[in-house]
Design an enzyme around this catalytic site. Structure first.
Site, short mmCIF file in Angstrom:
data_model
loop_
_atom_site.label_atom_id
_atom_site.label_comp_id
_atom_site.label_asym_id
_atom_site.label_seq_id
_atom_site.Cartn_x
_atom_site.Cartn_y
_atom_site.Cartn_z
CE LYS A 77 11.59 -8.28 5.20
NZ LYS A 77 11.24 -7.79 3.84
CB SER A 152 7.83 -6.12 4.11
OG SER A 152 8.83 -6.69 3.29
CB SER A 176 10.00 -5.05 0.81
OG SER A 176 8.60 -5.19 0.71
#
Length: 487
Positions: A77, A152, A176
Protein backbone atom coordinates in the site's frame (compact mmCIF):
# COMPACT_ATOMS: atom_id res chain seq x y z
CA UNK A 1 2.04 -18.22 -12.77
CA UNK A 2 -1.60 -18.76 -11.85
CA UNK A 3 -1.93 -17.36 -8.35
CA UNK A 4 -5.56 -18.52 -8.20
CA UNK A 5 -4.41 -22.14 -8.05
CA UNK A 6 -1.39 -21.77 -5.76
CA UNK A 7 -0.56 -20.60 -2.27
CA UNK A 8 2.67 -19.44 -0.63
CA UNK A 9 3.67 -22.94 0.49
CA UNK A 10 3.13 -24.58 -2.93
CA UNK A 11 5.11 -21.88 -4.74
CA UNK A 12 7.89 -22.11 -2.16
CA UNK A 13 8.08 -25.88 -2.71
CA UNK A 14 8.33 -25.33 -6.46
CA UNK A 15 11.14 -22.80 -5.99
CA UNK A 16 13.07 -25.06 -3.61
CA UNK A 17 12.65 -27.99 -6.03
CA UNK A 18 13.70 -25.73 -8.93
CA UNK A 19 10.60 -26.28 -11.05
CA UNK A 20 11.19 -22.66 -12.03
CA UNK A 21 13.51 -19.92 -10.87
CA UNK A 22 12.69 -16.88 -8.75
CA UNK A 23 13.51 -14.73 -11.78
CA UNK A 24 11.05 -16.68 -13.95
CA UNK A 25 8.38 -16.37 -11.26
CA UNK A 26 8.98 -12.63 -10.94
CA UNK A 27 8.89 -12.08 -14.71
CA UNK A 28 5.65 -14.04 -14.90
CA UNK A 29 4.18 -11.89 -12.12
CA UNK A 30 4.97 -8.65 -13.94
CA UNK A 31 3.70 -10.01 -17.27
CA UNK A 32 0.39 -10.85 -15.61
CA UNK A 33 0.14 -7.48 -13.85
CA UNK A 34 0.65 -5.63 -17.13
CA UNK A 35 -2.19 -7.62 -18.65
CA UNK A 36 -4.70 -7.62 -15.78
CA UNK A 37 -4.09 -4.22 -14.21
CA UNK A 38 -5.15 -2.35 -17.33
CA UNK A 39 -8.71 -3.09 -16.19
CA UNK A 40 -8.29 -3.16 -12.40
CA UNK A 41 -5.83 -0.27 -11.88
CA UNK A 42 -4.63 -1.52 -8.50
CA UNK A 43 -0.99 -0.44 -8.87
CA UNK A 44 0.29 3.13 -8.78
CA UNK A 45 3.90 2.19 -9.50
CA UNK A 46 5.79 -0.99 -10.38
CA UNK A 47 9.35 -1.69 -9.22
CA UNK A 48 10.22 -4.19 -11.94
CA UNK A 49 13.92 -3.52 -12.41
CA UNK A 50 14.86 -3.82 -8.74
CA UNK A 51 12.49 -6.77 -8.27
CA UNK A 52 14.19 -8.74 -11.05
CA UNK A 53 17.62 -7.82 -9.69
CA UNK A 54 16.66 -9.17 -6.26
CA UNK A 55 15.17 -12.29 -7.85
CA UNK A 56 18.46 -13.02 -9.63
CA UNK A 57 20.39 -12.61 -6.36
CA UNK A 58 18.07 -15.05 -4.59
CA UNK A 59 18.55 -17.56 -7.42
CA UNK A 60 22.33 -17.19 -7.07
CA UNK A 61 22.33 -17.93 -3.33
CA UNK A 62 19.49 -20.46 -3.51
CA UNK A 63 15.97 -20.28 -2.09
CA UNK A 64 15.94 -20.89 1.66
CA UNK A 65 14.10 -24.10 2.48
CA UNK A 66 13.11 -22.79 5.92
CA UNK A 67 11.65 -19.47 4.72
CA UNK A 68 8.32 -19.93 2.92
CA UNK A 69 8.21 -16.29 1.79
CA UNK A 70 11.67 -16.32 0.19
CA UNK A 71 11.59 -15.19 -3.43
CA UNK A 72 7.86 -14.46 -3.59
CA UNK A 73 6.43 -11.09 -4.64
CA UNK A 74 4.24 -8.80 -2.55
CA UNK A 75 2.36 -5.55 -3.23
CA UNK A 76 2.62 -2.63 -0.81
CA UNK A 77 0.00 0.00 0.00
CA UNK A 78 1.34 3.40 -0.99
CA UNK A 79 1.31 4.86 2.52
CA UNK A 80 4.08 2.51 3.66
CA UNK A 81 7.43 4.15 2.95
CA UNK A 82 9.83 2.33 0.64
CA UNK A 83 13.40 3.53 0.27
CA UNK A 84 14.07 5.14 -3.13
CA UNK A 85 10.61 4.13 -4.38
CA UNK A 86 7.97 6.83 -4.68
CA UNK A 87 5.51 6.80 -1.77
CA UNK A 88 2.56 9.11 -2.38
CA UNK A 89 -0.25 8.09 -0.01
CA UNK A 90 -2.29 8.61 -3.23
CA UNK A 91 -2.03 12.36 -2.71
CA UNK A 92 -0.86 15.22 -4.90
CA UNK A 93 0.85 16.46 -1.74
CA UNK A 94 3.40 13.61 -1.96
CA UNK A 95 3.31 12.95 -5.69
CA UNK A 96 7.11 13.01 -6.10
CA UNK A 97 8.16 11.94 -2.59
CA UNK A 98 10.98 9.36 -2.55
CA UNK A 99 11.73 8.23 1.02
CA UNK A 100 15.33 7.81 2.15
CA UNK A 101 14.47 4.95 4.51
CA UNK A 102 12.28 1.86 4.71
CA UNK A 103 9.33 1.28 6.99
CA UNK A 104 10.13 -1.40 9.57
CA UNK A 105 7.68 -3.81 7.90
CA UNK A 106 9.63 -3.41 4.65
CA UNK A 107 12.89 -4.35 6.37
CA UNK A 108 11.16 -7.38 7.87
CA UNK A 109 9.77 -8.47 4.49
CA UNK A 110 13.22 -8.03 2.95
CA UNK A 111 14.72 -10.17 5.73
CA UNK A 112 12.15 -12.85 4.88
CA UNK A 113 13.21 -12.70 1.22
CA UNK A 114 10.00 -11.23 -0.18
CA UNK A 115 10.23 -9.15 -3.34
CA UNK A 116 8.42 -5.81 -3.56
CA UNK A 117 6.45 -5.80 -6.80
CA UNK A 118 5.13 -2.24 -6.55
CA UNK A 119 3.00 0.30 -4.71
CA UNK A 120 -0.78 0.00 -4.55
CA UNK A 121 -3.56 2.54 -4.91
CA UNK A 122 -5.58 3.75 -1.93
CA UNK A 123 -7.80 6.54 -0.68
CA UNK A 124 -5.74 9.68 -0.16
CA UNK A 125 -3.91 9.48 3.20
CA UNK A 126 -6.08 6.38 3.90
CA UNK A 127 -9.20 8.54 4.27
CA UNK A 128 -12.06 6.77 2.55
CA UNK A 129 -13.91 3.51 2.03
CA UNK A 130 -13.89 3.13 -1.75
CA UNK A 131 -10.45 4.12 -3.15
CA UNK A 132 -12.27 6.83 -5.11
CA UNK A 133 -10.44 9.49 -3.07
CA UNK A 134 -7.09 8.68 -4.73
CA UNK A 135 -5.58 11.69 -6.50
CA UNK A 136 -4.40 9.47 -9.36
CA UNK A 137 -6.90 6.77 -10.39
CA UNK A 138 -9.96 4.78 -9.33
CA UNK A 139 -9.33 1.09 -8.70
CA UNK A 140 -12.01 -1.36 -9.87
CA UNK A 141 -13.51 -4.44 -8.20
CA UNK A 142 -12.52 -7.59 -10.11
CA UNK A 143 -15.93 -9.21 -9.47
CA UNK A 144 -17.66 -6.31 -11.21
CA UNK A 145 -15.55 -3.47 -12.60
CA UNK A 146 -18.43 -1.01 -12.21
CA UNK A 147 -18.14 -1.50 -8.42
CA UNK A 148 -15.65 -0.09 -5.91
CA UNK A 149 -13.02 -2.36 -4.33
CA UNK A 150 -13.58 -0.78 -0.92
CA UNK A 151 -11.05 1.29 0.92
CA UNK A 152 -8.83 2.66 1.93
CA UNK A 153 -6.68 -0.38 1.01
CA UNK A 154 -8.63 -0.94 -2.21
CA UNK A 155 -5.56 -1.43 -4.38
CA UNK A 156 -4.12 -3.96 -1.92
CA UNK A 157 -7.31 -6.02 -1.98
CA UNK A 158 -7.92 -5.74 -5.72
CA UNK A 159 -4.37 -6.85 -6.57
CA UNK A 160 -4.78 -10.06 -4.57
CA UNK A 161 -8.37 -10.74 -5.67
CA UNK A 162 -7.46 -10.35 -9.36
CA UNK A 163 -4.55 -12.79 -9.07
CA UNK A 164 -1.80 -10.22 -9.62
CA UNK A 165 -0.02 -11.05 -6.35
CA UNK A 166 -0.50 -13.68 -3.66
CA UNK A 167 -0.14 -11.18 -0.83
CA UNK A 168 -0.17 -7.48 -0.11
CA UNK A 169 0.14 -5.11 2.82
CA UNK A 170 -2.53 -2.60 3.74
CA UNK A 171 -3.31 -0.39 6.70
CA UNK A 172 -6.44 -0.38 8.83
CA UNK A 173 -7.58 2.68 10.79
CA UNK A 174 -11.33 2.04 10.86
CA UNK A 175 -11.75 -1.02 8.63
CA UNK A 176 -9.44 -0.21 5.73
CA UNK A 177 -8.08 -3.76 5.41
CA UNK A 178 -11.17 -5.74 6.39
CA UNK A 179 -13.81 -3.90 4.33
CA UNK A 180 -11.87 -4.16 1.02
CA UNK A 181 -11.11 -7.80 1.84
CA UNK A 182 -14.86 -8.38 2.23
CA UNK A 183 -15.72 -6.55 -1.00
CA UNK A 184 -13.11 -8.58 -2.92
CA UNK A 185 -13.67 -12.02 -1.43
CA UNK A 186 -10.24 -12.44 0.18
CA UNK A 187 -8.72 -12.63 3.68
CA UNK A 188 -7.66 -9.41 5.40
CA UNK A 189 -6.34 -9.03 8.94
CA UNK A 190 -5.99 -5.98 11.15
CA UNK A 191 -3.62 -7.13 13.92
CA UNK A 192 -3.79 -6.03 17.55
CA UNK A 193 -2.69 -2.41 17.97
CA UNK A 194 1.02 -2.66 18.73
CA UNK A 195 1.57 -6.09 17.17
CA UNK A 196 3.12 -4.60 14.01
CA UNK A 197 5.39 -1.55 13.96
CA UNK A 198 3.90 1.65 12.54
CA UNK A 199 7.34 3.14 11.89
CA UNK A 200 7.30 4.25 8.27
CA UNK A 201 3.52 4.19 7.95
CA UNK A 202 2.37 7.63 6.84
CA UNK A 203 0.22 8.63 9.79
CA UNK A 204 -3.52 9.16 9.60
CA UNK A 205 -4.72 8.56 13.19
CA UNK A 206 -1.86 7.37 15.35
CA UNK A 207 -3.95 5.67 18.07
CA UNK A 208 -5.88 3.66 15.47
CA UNK A 209 -3.56 2.92 12.51
CA UNK A 210 -2.23 -0.61 12.07
CA UNK A 211 -0.51 -2.41 9.18
CA UNK A 212 -1.74 -5.87 8.19
CA UNK A 213 -1.71 -8.49 5.40
CA UNK A 214 -4.23 -9.33 2.67
CA UNK A 215 -4.09 -12.78 1.05
CA UNK A 216 -6.26 -15.38 -0.68
CA UNK A 217 -6.15 -17.87 2.22
CA UNK A 218 -6.06 -17.80 6.01
CA UNK A 219 -2.79 -19.73 6.30
CA UNK A 220 -1.03 -17.43 3.82
CA UNK A 221 -2.20 -14.49 5.90
CA UNK A 222 -0.73 -16.00 9.05
CA UNK A 223 2.60 -16.54 7.29
CA UNK A 224 2.86 -12.88 6.28
CA UNK A 225 1.84 -11.66 9.75
CA UNK A 226 4.58 -13.89 11.19
CA UNK A 227 7.10 -11.99 9.10
CA UNK A 228 6.02 -8.42 9.90
CA UNK A 229 5.17 -8.70 13.62
CA UNK A 230 7.37 -7.84 16.57
CA UNK A 231 8.72 -5.06 18.76
CA UNK A 232 10.41 -2.10 17.14
CA UNK A 233 12.47 0.47 19.04
CA UNK A 234 11.46 3.08 16.45
CA UNK A 235 7.78 2.78 17.46
CA UNK A 236 7.07 3.33 21.16
CA UNK A 237 3.54 1.91 20.71
CA UNK A 238 4.80 -1.45 19.43
CA UNK A 239 4.44 -4.32 21.87
CA UNK A 240 7.43 -6.13 23.35
CA UNK A 241 5.36 -9.32 23.70
CA UNK A 242 6.87 -12.41 22.16
CA UNK A 243 5.34 -13.13 18.75
CA UNK A 244 3.97 -16.68 18.41
CA UNK A 245 4.00 -18.65 15.19
CA UNK A 246 0.49 -17.89 13.96
CA UNK A 247 0.44 -21.06 11.86
CA UNK A 248 1.06 -23.26 14.90
CA UNK A 249 -2.19 -24.90 15.93
CA UNK A 250 -4.04 -23.33 13.02
CA UNK A 251 -5.47 -26.74 12.08
CA UNK A 252 -6.65 -27.61 15.61
CA UNK A 253 -10.28 -26.76 14.90
CA UNK A 254 -12.89 -24.94 16.96
CA UNK A 255 -14.36 -27.75 19.07
CA UNK A 256 -15.13 -26.28 22.47
CA UNK A 257 -14.53 -22.70 21.33
CA UNK A 258 -17.02 -20.15 22.69
CA UNK A 259 -18.15 -17.64 20.07
CA UNK A 260 -20.27 -14.53 20.65
CA UNK A 261 -22.52 -12.84 18.08
CA UNK A 262 -23.42 -9.19 18.88
CA UNK A 263 -27.07 -8.43 18.15
CA UNK A 264 -26.20 -4.79 17.39
CA UNK A 265 -24.26 -5.89 14.30
CA UNK A 266 -27.45 -7.01 12.53
CA UNK A 267 -29.40 -3.78 12.77
CA UNK A 268 -30.79 -1.34 10.24
CA UNK A 269 -28.70 -1.03 7.09
CA UNK A 270 -27.35 -4.60 7.06
CA UNK A 271 -28.38 -6.28 3.80
CA UNK A 272 -30.57 -9.35 4.11
CA UNK A 273 -28.11 -11.48 2.10
CA UNK A 274 -25.22 -10.37 4.32
CA UNK A 275 -27.12 -11.22 7.51
CA UNK A 276 -28.10 -14.63 6.10
CA UNK A 277 -24.51 -15.46 5.10
CA UNK A 278 -23.25 -14.66 8.60
CA UNK A 279 -26.05 -16.67 10.22
CA UNK A 280 -25.13 -19.58 7.93
CA UNK A 281 -21.54 -19.19 9.17
CA UNK A 282 -22.85 -19.52 12.73
CA UNK A 283 -24.38 -22.89 11.77
CA UNK A 284 -21.06 -23.96 10.25
CA UNK A 285 -19.18 -23.16 13.45
CA UNK A 286 -21.77 -24.99 15.53
CA UNK A 287 -21.43 -28.04 13.28
CA UNK A 288 -17.67 -27.92 13.90
CA UNK A 289 -18.18 -28.09 17.67
CA UNK A 290 -18.18 -24.44 18.71
CA UNK A 291 -20.74 -22.93 21.07
CA UNK A 292 -22.34 -19.77 19.66
CA UNK A 293 -24.43 -17.31 21.70
CA UNK A 294 -25.99 -13.93 21.03
CA UNK A 295 -24.57 -11.12 23.18
CA UNK A 296 -24.72 -7.33 23.36
CA UNK A 297 -22.11 -4.65 22.65
CA UNK A 298 -24.34 -1.72 23.65
CA UNK A 299 -21.92 1.13 23.00
CA UNK A 300 -20.89 0.01 19.50
CA UNK A 301 -23.72 2.16 18.11
CA UNK A 302 -21.65 5.22 19.04
CA UNK A 303 -18.61 3.92 17.16
CA UNK A 304 -18.99 6.01 13.99
CA UNK A 305 -19.30 9.45 15.65
CA UNK A 306 -16.59 8.59 18.19
CA UNK A 307 -14.27 7.40 15.45
CA UNK A 308 -14.72 10.37 13.15
CA UNK A 309 -14.07 12.82 15.99
CA UNK A 310 -10.95 11.02 17.26
CA UNK A 311 -9.54 10.02 13.86
CA UNK A 312 -10.11 13.45 12.33
CA UNK A 313 -8.60 15.18 15.35
CA UNK A 314 -5.46 13.04 15.14
CA UNK A 315 -5.33 13.56 11.37
CA UNK A 316 -5.53 17.34 11.70
CA UNK A 317 -2.48 17.17 13.96
CA UNK A 318 -0.53 14.63 11.88
CA UNK A 319 -1.11 16.46 8.60
CA UNK A 320 0.17 19.80 9.92
CA UNK A 321 3.62 18.76 8.67
CA UNK A 322 2.55 19.20 5.05
CA UNK A 323 2.99 22.95 4.83
CA UNK A 324 4.67 23.56 1.48
CA UNK A 325 8.02 24.21 3.13
CA UNK A 326 9.53 21.09 4.68
CA UNK A 327 8.64 18.56 1.97
CA UNK A 328 5.83 17.64 -0.35
CA UNK A 329 3.82 19.75 -2.77
CA UNK A 330 4.48 23.48 -2.88
CA UNK A 331 2.20 25.89 -4.74
CA UNK A 332 3.76 27.96 -7.52
CA UNK A 333 3.84 31.76 -7.84
CA UNK A 334 3.20 32.35 -4.15
CA UNK A 335 3.22 35.93 -2.86
CA UNK A 336 4.21 35.50 0.80
CA UNK A 337 4.59 32.95 3.61
CA UNK A 338 0.87 32.80 4.34
CA UNK A 339 0.25 32.17 0.64
CA UNK A 340 2.71 29.25 0.75
CA UNK A 341 0.80 27.61 3.59
CA UNK A 342 -2.72 28.27 2.36
CA UNK A 343 -2.28 27.49 -1.31
CA UNK A 344 0.03 24.49 -0.84
CA UNK A 345 -2.45 22.80 1.48
CA UNK A 346 -5.52 23.87 -0.52
CA UNK A 347 -4.08 22.61 -3.81
CA UNK A 348 -2.16 19.62 -2.41
CA UNK A 349 -4.95 17.97 -0.40
CA UNK A 350 -8.13 16.47 -1.86
CA UNK A 351 -11.65 17.28 -0.69
CA UNK A 352 -12.04 14.40 1.78
CA UNK A 353 -8.71 15.10 3.46
CA UNK A 354 -9.59 18.79 3.82
CA UNK A 355 -13.01 17.86 5.21
CA UNK A 356 -11.45 15.70 7.93
CA UNK A 357 -8.78 18.26 8.78
CA UNK A 358 -11.51 20.86 9.32
CA UNK A 359 -13.60 18.44 11.39
CA UNK A 360 -10.59 17.54 13.53
CA UNK A 361 -9.45 21.12 13.99
CA UNK A 362 -12.96 22.07 15.11
CA UNK A 363 -13.14 19.15 17.57
CA UNK A 364 -9.83 20.18 19.15
CA UNK A 365 -10.61 23.90 19.34
CA UNK A 366 -10.89 25.53 22.77
CA UNK A 367 -14.66 25.91 22.57
CA UNK A 368 -15.31 22.35 21.37
CA UNK A 369 -12.67 20.14 23.01
CA UNK A 370 -14.71 19.13 26.07
CA UNK A 371 -17.96 18.65 24.17
CA UNK A 372 -16.44 16.64 21.32
CA UNK A 373 -12.94 15.19 21.63
CA UNK A 374 -12.99 14.60 25.39
CA UNK A 375 -16.48 13.11 25.24
CA UNK A 376 -15.49 10.86 22.32
CA UNK A 377 -12.48 9.59 24.27
CA UNK A 378 -14.74 8.74 27.22
CA UNK A 379 -17.19 6.82 25.04
CA UNK A 380 -14.24 5.02 23.43
CA UNK A 381 -13.42 3.67 26.89
CA UNK A 382 -16.98 2.35 27.23
CA UNK A 383 -16.66 0.58 23.85
CA UNK A 384 -13.43 -1.05 25.06
CA UNK A 385 -15.13 -2.17 28.28
CA UNK A 386 -17.97 -3.78 26.32
CA UNK A 387 -15.48 -5.99 24.50
CA UNK A 388 -13.58 -6.82 27.70
CA UNK A 389 -16.80 -7.93 29.38
CA UNK A 390 -17.63 -10.26 26.49
CA UNK A 391 -14.16 -11.80 26.46
CA UNK A 392 -14.54 -12.85 30.09
CA UNK A 393 -16.87 -15.59 28.83
CA UNK A 394 -16.05 -15.97 25.12
CA UNK A 395 -13.02 -16.69 22.95
CA UNK A 396 -14.13 -14.87 19.81
CA UNK A 397 -16.74 -12.53 18.35
CA UNK A 398 -18.38 -13.24 14.98
CA UNK A 399 -20.15 -10.59 12.87
CA UNK A 400 -20.53 -9.22 9.34
CA UNK A 401 -17.57 -7.22 8.06
CA UNK A 402 -19.59 -4.72 6.04
CA UNK A 403 -23.34 -4.02 6.05
CA UNK A 404 -23.43 -4.40 2.25
CA UNK A 405 -21.55 -5.84 -0.68
CA UNK A 406 -19.57 -3.55 -3.00
CA UNK A 407 -21.51 -0.56 -4.31
CA UNK A 408 -21.17 1.24 -7.63
CA UNK A 409 -18.36 3.63 -8.49
CA UNK A 410 -19.65 7.18 -8.03
CA UNK A 411 -22.65 6.00 -6.01
CA UNK A 412 -21.65 7.31 -2.57
CA UNK A 413 -18.64 9.56 -3.13
CA UNK A 414 -20.72 12.75 -2.85
CA UNK A 415 -22.49 11.66 0.33
CA UNK A 416 -19.88 11.62 3.13
CA UNK A 417 -22.30 10.48 5.86
CA UNK A 418 -23.43 7.43 3.86
CA UNK A 419 -19.80 6.68 3.03
CA UNK A 420 -18.80 6.92 6.70
CA UNK A 421 -21.52 4.44 7.69
CA UNK A 422 -19.79 1.74 5.60
CA UNK A 423 -17.36 1.34 8.50
CA UNK A 424 -19.97 0.95 11.23
CA UNK A 425 -19.13 -2.74 11.84
CA UNK A 426 -15.34 -2.44 11.68
CA UNK A 427 -14.67 0.82 13.55
CA UNK A 428 -15.26 -0.54 17.11
CA UNK A 429 -12.39 -3.02 16.62
CA UNK A 430 -9.93 -0.17 15.97
CA UNK A 431 -11.26 1.91 18.85
CA UNK A 432 -10.61 -1.05 21.18
CA UNK A 433 -7.24 -1.98 19.61
CA UNK A 434 -8.38 -5.54 18.91
CA UNK A 435 -7.36 -7.93 16.12
CA UNK A 436 -9.97 -8.47 13.41
CA UNK A 437 -10.21 -10.65 10.32
CA UNK A 438 -12.46 -10.63 7.29
CA UNK A 439 -12.79 -13.80 5.23
CA UNK A 440 -15.11 -14.91 2.41
CA UNK A 441 -18.52 -16.14 3.57
CA UNK A 442 -20.74 -16.14 0.50
CA UNK A 443 -22.03 -14.11 -2.44
CA UNK A 444 -24.93 -11.82 -3.24
CA UNK A 445 -25.66 -11.13 -6.91
CA UNK A 446 -22.15 -12.24 -7.80
CA UNK A 447 -20.45 -10.01 -5.21
CA UNK A 448 -18.52 -11.37 -2.19
CA UNK A 449 -19.75 -11.17 1.40
CA UNK A 450 -17.27 -10.89 4.26
CA UNK A 451 -17.40 -12.60 7.66
CA UNK A 452 -15.64 -10.76 10.48
CA UNK A 453 -13.89 -12.52 13.36
CA UNK A 454 -12.77 -10.40 16.33
CA UNK A 455 -10.41 -11.76 18.99
CA UNK A 456 -9.12 -10.45 22.33
CA UNK A 457 -5.94 -8.38 22.27
CA UNK A 458 -2.93 -10.41 21.05
CA UNK A 459 -5.12 -13.48 20.43
CA UNK A 460 -4.57 -13.54 16.66
CA UNK A 461 -3.82 -17.27 16.88
CA UNK A 462 -7.38 -17.96 18.07
CA UNK A 463 -8.74 -15.87 15.19
CA UNK A 464 -6.60 -17.71 12.63
CA UNK A 465 -7.62 -21.10 14.02
CA UNK A 466 -11.31 -20.24 13.71
CA UNK A 467 -10.85 -18.65 10.30
CA UNK A 468 -8.98 -21.67 8.98
CA UNK A 469 -11.64 -24.07 10.29
CA UNK A 470 -14.39 -22.10 8.55
CA UNK A 471 -12.39 -21.76 5.34
CA UNK A 472 -11.70 -25.49 5.16
CA UNK A 473 -15.40 -26.24 5.68
CA UNK A 474 -16.54 -23.98 2.84
CA UNK A 475 -15.57 -23.30 -0.77
CA UNK A 476 -16.04 -19.52 -0.89
CA UNK A 477 -12.28 -18.86 -0.95
CA UNK A 478 -11.94 -21.10 -4.01
CA UNK A 479 -14.21 -18.95 -6.19
CA UNK A 480 -12.32 -17.34 -9.07
CA UNK A 481 -13.61 -14.10 -10.60
CA UNK A 482 -13.98 -13.73 -14.35
CA UNK A 483 -12.38 -10.45 -15.35
CA UNK A 484 -14.77 -8.57 -17.61
CA UNK A 485 -17.18 -11.48 -17.46
CA UNK A 486 -20.27 -12.58 -15.57
CA UNK A 487 -19.69 -13.40 -11.90
Amino acid sequence: MDYFKNDLASIHDDLVNKKYSVEELTKSTFDNIKKVDKEIEAFLKLDEERALEKARKIDERGVKADSILDGIGIGIKDNIVTKDLTTTAASKMLENFEPIYNATVMDKLNDAGMITVGKLNMDEFAMGSSTENSAFKITKNVWDTTKVPGGSSGGSAAAVASGQVLASLGSDTGGSIRQPAAFNGIVGVKPTYGRVSRYGLIAFASSLDQIGPLTRTVKDNALVLNAISGHDAHDFTSSSREVPDFTKGIEDGVKGMRIAVPKEYFGEGVDEDVAKAVKDAVKTFESLGATVDEISLPHSKYGVPVYYIIASSEASSNLQRYDGIRYGFRAKDVKNLEDVYVRSRSEGFGDEVKRRIMLGTFSLSAGSYDAFFKKAAQVRTLICQDFENVYKDYDLILAPTSPTTAYGIGEEINDPVTMYMNDILTIPVNLAGLPGMSLPAGFSNGLPIGLQLIAPRFAESTMYRAGYAFEQSTDFHKAIPTLGGQN
